[in-house]
Enzyme design. Structure first.
Site, PDB file in Angstrom:
ATOM      1  N   GLU A  85       2.763  14.515 -27.477  1.00 55.00           N
ATOM      2  CA  GLU A  85       3.580  13.785 -26.611  1.00 55.00           C
ATOM      3  C   GLU A  85       4.389  14.693 -25.757  1.00 55.00           C
ATOM      4  O   GLU A  85       5.342  14.523 -24.965  1.00 55.00           O
ATOM      5  CB  GLU A  85       4.624  12.933 -27.424  1.00 55.00           C
ATOM      6  CG  GLU A  85       5.573  13.878 -28.293  1.00 55.00           C
ATOM      7  CD  GLU A  85       6.278  13.005 -29.169  1.00 55.00           C
ATOM      8  OE1 GLU A  85       7.811  12.795 -28.402  1.00 55.00           O
ATOM      9  OE2 GLU A  85       6.406  12.922 -30.242  1.00 55.00           O
ATOM     10  N   CYS A 117       5.321  10.720 -32.326  1.00 49.90           N
ATOM     11  CA  CYS A 117       4.776  11.565 -33.360  1.00 49.90           C
ATOM     12  C   CYS A 117       3.543  11.070 -34.167  1.00 49.90           C
ATOM     13  O   CYS A 117       2.981  11.884 -35.148  1.00 49.90           O
ATOM     14  CB  CYS A 117       6.088  11.755 -34.316  1.00 49.90           C
ATOM     15  SG  CYS A 117       7.343  12.735 -33.595  1.00 49.90           S
ATOM     16  N   HIS A 243       6.605  12.175 -42.303  1.00 53.12           N
ATOM     17  CA  HIS A 243       6.976  12.949 -41.040  1.00 53.12           C
ATOM     18  C   HIS A 243       8.221  13.255 -41.155  1.00 53.12           C
ATOM     19  O   HIS A 243       9.351  12.739 -41.731  1.00 53.12           O
ATOM     20  CB  HIS A 243       6.858  11.760 -40.056  1.00 53.12           C
ATOM     21  CG  HIS A 243       7.505  11.934 -38.675  1.00 53.12           C
ATOM     22  ND1 HIS A 243       7.291  13.527 -38.067  1.00 53.12           N
ATOM     23  CD2 HIS A 243       8.554  11.653 -37.980  1.00 53.12           C
ATOM     24  CE1 HIS A 243       7.768  13.302 -36.905  1.00 53.12           C
ATOM     25  NE2 HIS A 243       8.874  12.329 -36.816  1.00 53.12           N
TER      26      HIS A 243
HETATM   27  P1  HMG Z   1      24.380  12.277 -35.643  1.00 52.04           P
HETATM   28  O1  HMG Z   1      24.915  11.006 -35.464  1.00 52.04           O
HETATM   29  O2  HMG Z   1      25.410  13.278 -34.563  1.00 52.04           O
HETATM   30  O3  HMG Z   1      24.842  12.993 -37.104  1.00 52.04           O
HETATM   31  O4  HMG Z   1      22.761  12.770 -35.571  1.00 52.04           O
HETATM   32  P2  HMG Z   1      25.430  12.176 -38.511  1.00 52.04           P
HETATM   33  O5  HMG Z   1      26.882  11.847 -38.120  1.00 52.04           O
HETATM   34  O6  HMG Z   1      24.636  10.865 -38.862  1.00 52.04           O
HETATM   35  O7  HMG Z   1      25.369  13.145 -39.429  1.00 52.04           O
HETATM   36  C1  HMG Z   1      23.996  13.438 -39.942  1.00 52.04           C
HETATM   37  C2  HMG Z   1      24.385  13.739 -41.594  1.00 52.04           C
HETATM   38  O8  HMG Z   1      25.268  15.073 -41.546  1.00 52.04           O
HETATM   39  C3  HMG Z   1      25.060  12.742 -42.287  1.00 52.04           C
HETATM   40  O9  HMG Z   1      24.435  12.540 -43.511  1.00 52.04           O
HETATM   41  C4  HMG Z   1      26.494  13.164 -42.314  1.00 52.04           C
HETATM   42  O10 HMG Z   1      27.011  12.634 -43.559  1.00 52.04           O
HETATM   43  C5  HMG Z   1      26.023  14.578 -42.597  1.00 52.04           C
HETATM   44  P3  HMG Z   1      23.549  11.175 -43.974  1.00 52.04           P
HETATM   45  O11 HMG Z   1      24.745  10.109 -43.927  1.00 52.04           O
HETATM   46  O12 HMG Z   1      22.653  10.888 -42.908  1.00 52.04           O
HETATM   47  O13 HMG Z   1      23.178  11.421 -45.141  1.00 52.04           O
HETATM   48  N1  HMG Z   1      27.157  15.719 -42.533  1.00 52.04           N
HETATM   49  C6  HMG Z   1      27.617  16.638 -43.119  1.00 52.04           C
HETATM   50  N2  HMG Z   1      27.029  17.098 -44.068  1.00 52.04           N
HETATM   51  C7  HMG Z   1      27.498  18.296 -44.743  1.00 52.04           C
HETATM   52  N3  HMG Z   1      28.720  19.100 -44.122  1.00 52.04           N
HETATM   53  C8  HMG Z   1      29.203  18.563 -43.039  1.00 52.04           C
HETATM   54  C9  HMG Z   1      28.556  17.322 -42.461  1.00 52.04           C
HETATM   55  N4  HMG Z   1      28.815  16.446 -41.438  1.00 52.04           N
HETATM   56  C10 HMG Z   1      28.314  15.629 -41.314  1.00 52.04           C
HETATM   57  N5  HMG Z   1      30.212  19.211 -42.441  1.00 52.04           N
HETATM   58  C11 HMG Z   1      20.740  12.199 -35.467  1.00 52.04           C
HETATM   59  C12 HMG Z   1      21.929  12.660 -36.548  1.00 52.04           C
HETATM   60  C13 HMG Z   1      19.485  12.300 -36.799  1.00 52.04           C
HETATM   61  C14 HMG Z   1      20.964  10.701 -35.221  1.00 52.04           C
HETATM   62  C15 HMG Z   1      20.464  12.985 -34.380  1.00 52.04           C
HETATM   63  O14 HMG Z   1      20.119  14.265 -34.764  1.00 52.04           O
HETATM   64  C16 HMG Z   1      19.263  12.361 -33.709  1.00 52.04           C
HETATM   65  O15 HMG Z   1      19.413  11.693 -32.837  1.00 52.04           O
HETATM   66  N6  HMG Z   1      17.868  12.946 -33.789  1.00 52.04           N
HETATM   67  C17 HMG Z   1      17.005  12.859 -32.881  1.00 52.04           C
HETATM   68  C18 HMG Z   1      16.380  11.461 -33.619  1.00 52.04           C
HETATM   69  C19 HMG Z   1      15.589  11.520 -34.914  1.00 52.04           C
HETATM   70  O16 HMG Z   1      15.212  12.544 -35.288  1.00 52.04           O
HETATM   71  N7  HMG Z   1      15.221  10.298 -35.759  1.00 52.04           N
HETATM   72  C20 HMG Z   1      14.526  10.291 -36.807  1.00 52.04           C
HETATM   73  C21 HMG Z   1      13.873   9.232 -37.200  1.00 52.04           C
HETATM   74  S1  HMG Z   1      12.783   8.887 -35.789  1.00 52.04           S
HETATM   75  C22 HMG Z   1      11.591   9.901 -35.981  1.00 52.04           C
HETATM   76  O17 HMG Z   1      11.453  10.446 -36.700  1.00 52.04           O
HETATM   77  C23 HMG Z   1      10.653   9.975 -34.632  1.00 52.04           C
HETATM   78  C24 HMG Z   1      10.973  11.196 -33.921  1.00 52.04           C
HETATM   79  O18 HMG Z   1      10.203  12.194 -34.676  1.00 52.04           O
HETATM   80  C25 HMG Z   1      10.272  11.295 -32.500  1.00 52.04           C
HETATM   81  C26 HMG Z   1       8.545  10.723 -32.420  1.00 52.04           C
HETATM   82  O19 HMG Z   1       8.286   9.805 -33.096  1.00 52.04           O
HETATM   83  O20 HMG Z   1       8.199  11.270 -31.622  1.00 52.04           O
HETATM   84  C27 HMG Z   1      12.356  11.514 -33.536  1.00 52.04           C
END
Ligand code: HMG
Length: 427
Positions: A85, A117, A243
């Site tokens: 991509e 992906c 993935h």
């Molecule tokens: P965010 O919203 O800033 O993070 O971004 P959050 O507030 O949801 O926190 C993440 C986790 O850290 C949570 O755990 C918190 O509790 C924990 P969970 O509730 O999920 O189990 N946390 C802590 N843990 C320990 N110590 C601390 C602490 N603070 C918080 N101090 C998000 C997270 C993944 C949304 C962001 O990184 C993002 O947007 N990433 C990109 C999108 C993504 O990866 N999506 C995944 C599914 S889609 C996919 O896989 C396709 C993709 O690969 C693209 C494609 O297909 O080409 C992305």
């Protein structure tokens, strides 16, 4: 019932970019508790490409390593599909550059597959079907490469889930690495705006929460479809691979499957069945199309004899979205992949970047994406022994690549038809 021809992955090789940023460094710069990145997302380090590396050079490095390490006869490759991509051109596929820079036969169908992906899996499944039809003909092998640079805006929630890398796989009728079950298809598509990259942007846009829920609902859907169609159930899989946009996502996915299977021992089971496949993803970050196959390669490289003959379930997800659950059996002799994958060796050669250096790399990379950026002075020459192909910028709207001389020699040794090469070529 008609017998399924034996088809699958014969060999696999990973290209690890030369640089990385520790997520603690990024957390400090973004004023975030490092525990969020290390434990909340499960990532330790993210691979960063140097300005002279791009999706083409990564794909070529992975393919060349595959050919060299396995002493492959490249003349038998009749299909090259690149899953990506990170296209570098609106018309010309990365596969065309790779075809030229690796020096494959003219009798080879070449194209890119795109669906976020999922594109690596789209390429693999298409190649497997092609191999099943081409049976025992001479030119019956397919080269599948998943190559991507995952990039989000600086300071955004997605930034700690960046990464880069390429995975090359030879697909054919001697599946020493993974014998694929082609009979049972479990795919799921639905149009969704969870993650996308408009043509005018170099970083992706994402609705993080939607992307996670879309991923998990596609997983449920495809797993249940596959279970109903194939008869394979929870106890049949020794390993479950997903993935991996970030390792914690694999844990979320595993828990969803435990819920479907009414299994309440999720943590212990996860450590046995999915944990061993995630170590490389923690080091490289999200490599998009290759991320599932990086997990597979990681499981093989560290698992060695322990994983021989194991049945594995694989879940592939691409935003947008398209997903697939499928299965296969790992080869029964780990000598076929031992020392040939290259993740550990690639990690050993890496150099850590400071936050300022990481920002400079991003900036220089963007500068090299413009016409006129080619200076005629490929910095790659200095790294000649470590890499073979270097991206040097754009001249007259053509991408310029510096080719290390011994590529041609390697190609000749492996039986590939070669063309005469200059040091610096516009492909
Ligand atoms: P965010 O919203 O800033 O993070 O971004 P959050 O507030 O949801 O926190 C993440 C986790 O850290 C949570 O755990 C918190 O509790 C924990 P969970 O509730 O999920 O189990 N946390 C802590 N843990 C320990 N110590 C601390 C602490 N603070 C918080 N101090 C998000 C997270 C993944 C949304 C962001 O990184 C993002 O947007 N990433 C990109 C999108 C993504 O990866 N999506 C995944 C599914 S889609 C996919 O896989 C396709 C993709 O690969 C693209 C494609 O297909 O080409 C992305």
């Amino acid at each position: 019932m008609q017998m399924q021809p034996k088809v699958g992955i014969e060999s696999i090789s990973v290209h690890v970019p030369r640089y990385f940023v520790d997520l603690k460094t990024l957390a400090a710069a973004n004023d975030v508790d490092p525990g969020k990145y290390y434990h909340g997302l499960g990532v330790r380090r993210m691979a960063v490409v140097a300005p002279d590396e791009d999706p083409v050079t990564m794909a070529v490095e992975a393919a060349r390593a595959l050919i060299e390490r396995n002493k492959l006869d490249g003349g038998r490759i009749g299909l090259l599909v690149v899953g990506t991509e990170s296209g570098v051109d609106g018309a010309k596929p990365i596969a065309a550059y790779v075809h030229g820079l690796v020096g494959l036969s003219g009798e080879c169908r070449t194209f890119d597959a795109k669906h976020a992906c999922y594109s690596g899996t789209a390429a693999l499944r298409m190649a497997a079907d092609w191999c099943a039809v081409h049976g025992t003909q001479h030119r019956n092998k397919a080269l599948v490469i998943a190559t991507d640079i995952a990039r989000y805006d600086e300071g955004s929630a997605g930034e700690p889930t960046q990464g880069a890398g390429a995975v090359a796989m030879l697909v054919g009728d001697e599946p020493h690495v993974l014998d694929l079950d082609l009979r049972n298809e479990a795919v799921f598509s639905r149009e969704v705006m969870d993650f996308w990259r408009p043509n005018y942007r170099s970083s992706a846009m994402v609705d993080g929460k939607t992307s996670i829920s879309s991923y998990l609902s596609a997983l449920k859907n495809t797993y249940l479809t596959h279970r109903a169609a194939s008869g394979f159930g929870w106890d049949d899989y020794e390993y479950l691979l997903f993935h991996v946009p970030f390792p914690k996502m694999a844990y979320k996915a595993f828990r969803v499957l435990c819920g479907l299977e009414r299994n309440d021992n999720a943590d212990d089971q996860f450590d046995l069945r999915s944990g061993p496949a995630l170590w490389a993803n923690r080091e490289l970050g999200n490599i998009y199309s290759g991320s599932l196959y990086l997990s597979l390669a990681g499981l093989l490289e560290k698992g060695g004899r322990k994983v021989e003959g194991a049945r594995i379930g694989l879940f592939s997800y691409g935003s947008g979205c398209c997903a697939e659950f499928f299965t296969g059996r790992l080869g029964t002799d780990s000598k076929n992949w031992a020392d040939k994958i290259g993740i550990g060796a690639g990690l050993d050669r890496r150099t850590e970047l400071t936050y300022e250096q990481y920002l400079a790399f991003r900036k220089n990379g963007n500068a090299l994406a413009c016409d006129g950026s080619y200076t005629g002075d490929p910095q790659g020459a200095a790294f000649g022994r470590l890499r073979k192909v270097f991206y040097c910028g754009i001249r007259d709207h053509r991408r310029m690549y510096f080719v290390n001389d011994n590529v041609a020699q390697v190609a000749r040794n492996s039986g590939i038809e070669t063309r005469s090469r200059r040091s610096s070529v516009a492909v």
